[in-house]
Scaffold this active site. Structure first.
Site, mmCIF file in Angstrom:
data_model
loop_
_atom_site.group_PDB
_atom_site.id
_atom_site.type_symbol
_atom_site.label_atom_id
_atom_site.label_comp_id
_atom_site.label_asym_id
_atom_site.label_seq_id
_atom_site.Cartn_x
_atom_site.Cartn_y
_atom_site.Cartn_z
ATOM 1 N N SER A 139 63.325 18.893 80.975
ATOM 2 C CA SER A 139 61.892 19.072 80.716
ATOM 3 C C SER A 139 61.277 19.630 81.991
ATOM 4 C CB SER A 139 61.277 17.700 80.408
ATOM 5 O OG SER A 139 59.864 17.756 80.476
ATOM 6 N N TYR A 152 60.087 8.610 81.923
ATOM 7 C CA TYR A 152 60.471 9.942 81.424
ATOM 8 C C TYR A 152 60.748 10.886 82.594
ATOM 9 C CZ TYR A 152 60.212 14.003 78.237
ATOM 10 O OH TYR A 152 60.478 15.146 77.499
HETATM 11 P P1 NAD Z 1 61.875 14.677 68.411
HETATM 12 O O1 NAD Z 1 61.286 13.310 68.387
HETATM 13 O O2 NAD Z 1 61.526 15.653 67.351
HETATM 14 O O3 NAD Z 1 63.467 14.615 68.454
HETATM 15 C C1 NAD Z 1 64.168 13.623 69.127
HETATM 16 C C2 NAD Z 1 65.494 13.455 68.442
HETATM 17 O O4 NAD Z 1 66.206 12.406 69.124
HETATM 18 C C3 NAD Z 1 65.366 13.018 66.974
HETATM 19 O O5 NAD Z 1 66.399 13.600 66.216
HETATM 20 C C4 NAD Z 1 65.554 11.507 67.061
HETATM 21 O O6 NAD Z 1 66.011 10.928 65.850
HETATM 22 C C5 NAD Z 1 66.609 11.437 68.162
HETATM 23 N N1 NAD Z 1 66.716 10.130 68.776
HETATM 24 C C6 NAD Z 1 65.748 9.368 69.320
HETATM 25 N N2 NAD Z 1 66.271 8.204 69.767
HETATM 26 C C7 NAD Z 1 67.600 8.260 69.501
HETATM 27 C C8 NAD Z 1 68.687 7.373 69.717
HETATM 28 N N3 NAD Z 1 68.537 6.181 70.305
HETATM 29 N N4 NAD Z 1 69.919 7.757 69.304
HETATM 30 C C9 NAD Z 1 70.109 8.947 68.686
HETATM 31 N N5 NAD Z 1 69.110 9.825 68.466
HETATM 32 C C10 NAD Z 1 67.883 9.475 68.867
HETATM 33 O O7 NAD Z 1 61.503 15.228 69.854
HETATM 34 P P2 NAD Z 1 61.752 16.616 70.589
HETATM 35 O O8 NAD Z 1 60.463 17.006 71.190
HETATM 36 O O9 NAD Z 1 62.471 17.591 69.718
HETATM 37 O O10 NAD Z 1 62.690 16.140 71.779
HETATM 38 C C11 NAD Z 1 64.000 16.607 71.987
HETATM 39 C C12 NAD Z 1 64.299 16.655 73.474
HETATM 40 O O11 NAD Z 1 63.442 17.627 74.088
HETATM 41 C C13 NAD Z 1 64.036 15.335 74.205
HETATM 42 O O12 NAD Z 1 65.054 15.114 75.152
HETATM 43 C C14 NAD Z 1 62.707 15.578 74.903
HETATM 44 O O13 NAD Z 1 62.572 14.799 76.051
HETATM 45 C C15 NAD Z 1 62.854 17.059 75.228
HETATM 46 N N6 NAD Z 1 61.578 17.732 75.528
HETATM 47 C C16 NAD Z 1 60.612 17.786 74.577
HETATM 48 C C17 NAD Z 1 59.414 18.427 74.899
HETATM 49 C C18 NAD Z 1 58.278 18.557 73.918
HETATM 50 O O14 NAD Z 1 57.206 19.003 74.338
HETATM 51 N N7 NAD Z 1 58.454 18.210 72.658
HETATM 52 C C19 NAD Z 1 59.247 19.009 76.168
HETATM 53 C C20 NAD Z 1 60.273 18.906 77.086
HETATM 54 C C21 NAD Z 1 61.449 18.281 76.750
#
Ligand code: NAD
Length: 257
Positions: A139, A152
């Site tokens: 991130s 985080y």
């Molecule tokens: P999201 O909530 O849509 O997806 C998260 C995924 O992780 C889902 O499939 C969820 O079921 C799974 N998950 C959560 N806890 C879990 C566990 N204990 N075991 C197995 N699976 C689990 O969120 P997202 O935004 O798509 O996030 C995906 C990645 O991107 C994360 O690592 C997040 O930190 C990173 N990220 C997101 C953003 C943003 O703005 N959305 C920005 C930077 C980084």
């Protein structure tokens, strides 16, 4: 299709960024193991439409025993593991004095330690196959801090460090490890922060989104999951064979400030 014959494991791929990455890898010809707590049947159907083999394992990425089972099942189902995308992640926002201890532990386990476990268990298979790609979804918070995100930010800085060490330990092989560093992407994880902002400012959803972006992301636009997926496909390509240990931001200018 550049990834024909490869097997990819994408953690947390039932929604958001992980699902877009899994979809893009399948489009490039990879067989895919999905994981996550969302609607896996619809994710599986979406990927199967690309004509690739798709499977699902519901491992809880906070549990090392279940992670070991996930890797074993990926290898037994597809015969190996070539691409590992460590994407599963959660968020919790609170000042450090009020930060729930169990949330700290869960964020460190899911956003950081899970990548240690998948990597240590998948690498022997990549070394045996003499090819591998590891992409850690970090991130902008792997590069800079923000208030109220202690766990985080700590986890994401940690995964950027882990990325560098794994890149060095595989540097003499056709195996690479890189991190990608997204800014705000409109997924369920960020929608929760939009809702909190809307409630705090007594504004509607659209105004809350604008306020969130205005504060951090100079483009004023969310990064799209499909754009991040395109970056992952590039990192899996031969053109990226010498990109090693990078923390590649795609953040609408957030970290250029
Ligand atoms: P999201 O909530 O849509 O997806 C998260 C995924 O992780 C889902 O499939 C969820 O079921 C799974 N998950 C959560 N806890 C879990 C566990 N204990 N075991 C197995 N699976 C689990 O969120 P997202 O935004 O798509 O996030 C995906 C990645 O991107 C994360 O690592 C997040 O930190 C990173 N990220 C997101 C953003 C943003 O703005 N959305 C920005 C930077 C980084």
């Amino acid at each position: 299709m550049s990834l024909q014959g490869k097997t990819a494991l994408v953690t947390g791929s039932t929604s958001g960024i992980g699902l877009a990455i899994a979809d893009a890898l399948a489009r490039q010809g990879a067989d895919v193991m999905l994981n996550g707590f969302g609607d896996h049947r619809s994710a599986q159907a979406q990927l199967a439409a690309h004509g690739r083999r798709v499977s699902y394992h519901g491992a809880d990425m906070s549990k090392p025993g279940e992670i070991a089972d996930l890797i074993e099942q990926t290898v037994s189902t597809f015969g190996g593991i070539d691409i590992l995308v460590n994407n599963a992640g959660i968020q919790h926002v609170a000042p450090i004095e009020e930060f729930p201890v169990e949330k700290w532990d869960a964020i460190i386990a899911i956003n950081l330690s899970s990548a240690f476990h998948t990597t240590r268990l998948a690498l022997p298979h990549m070394r045996a196959g003499r090819w591998g790609r590891i992409v850690n979804v970090a991130s902008v918070h792997g590069l800079v801090g923000s208030v109220q995100k202690s766990a985080y930010v700590a986890a994401k800085h940690g995964i950027v460090g882990l990325t560098k060490v794994v890149a060095l330990e595989t540097a003499d092989q056709p195996i690479t490890c890189n991190a990608i560093c997204p800014g705000f992407v409109l997924t369920p994880l960020v929608q929760e922060q939009v809702a909190m902002r809307a409630a705090a400012l007594s504004v509607d959803d659209e105004q809350a989104k604008r306020a969130l972006l205005q504060e951090k992301q100079p483009s004023g636009e969310f990064v799209a999951p499909e754009q991040l997926a395109g970056l992952v496909v590039f990192l899996c390509s031969e053109a990226a064979a010498q990109v090693r240990g990078a923390a590649w931001n795609m953040d609408g200018g957030w970290t250029a400030q």
